[in-house]
Motif scaffolding. Structure first.
Motif: not given
Length: 142
Positions: A16-20, A75, A121
């Protein structure tokens, strides 16, 4: 290195890493012959093969003014479509004391859209902080 890359990316914290997530350039490039995995829109239009990209970023990583080189994943990196091969990547991050203008010269012939300061990002959840005196520059393709 694909097996090592897949093992790293299997970490539940990265799902669930955001950003990737971002990965060491060697993990991404070593053995990677999937020309669609980075800057696919420039492949066939001047972007060199993955092997040449690997060699160039290895050369950059060895510079005395570079601390590390990471590849920022796209993503869609964890889409089942990429389960068997290398995940798609979006950009390359260079921790360096060099200016963006200087680093831009290192990209000659890669058909990159440019070098920007910082993370395009946002900082990936698994990316380490640069050491004192170093900044993050990002190489971007459309």
């Amino acid at each position: 290195m694909l097996a090592e890359l897949k093992a790293l990316l299997a970490d539940p914290a990265l799902q669930d890493c955001d950003p990737p997530p971002a990965v060491d350039y060697a993990l991404f490039f070593d053995g990677n012959t999937d020309e669609e995995s980075l800057a696919p829109n420039q492949w066939g239009y001047g972007r060199p093969p993955m092997a040449e990209l690997h060699a160039r970023f290895a050369q950059i990583a060895r510079r005395p003014d570079v601390e590390r080189v990471l590849v920022g994943l796209h993503y869609d990196w964890d889409d089942p479509l990429f389960a068997e091969g290398f995940p798609p990547a979006e950009n390359v991050h260079i921790y360096t004391t060099a200016s963006a203008t200087e680093a831009e010269q290192w990209m000659d012939g890669l058909e990159a859209d440019g070098v920007i300061e910082g993370w395009p990002y946002g900082k990936p959840c698994n990316a380490p902080e640069p050491s004192a005196g170093y900044a993050v520059l990002s190489v971007c393709w459309d």
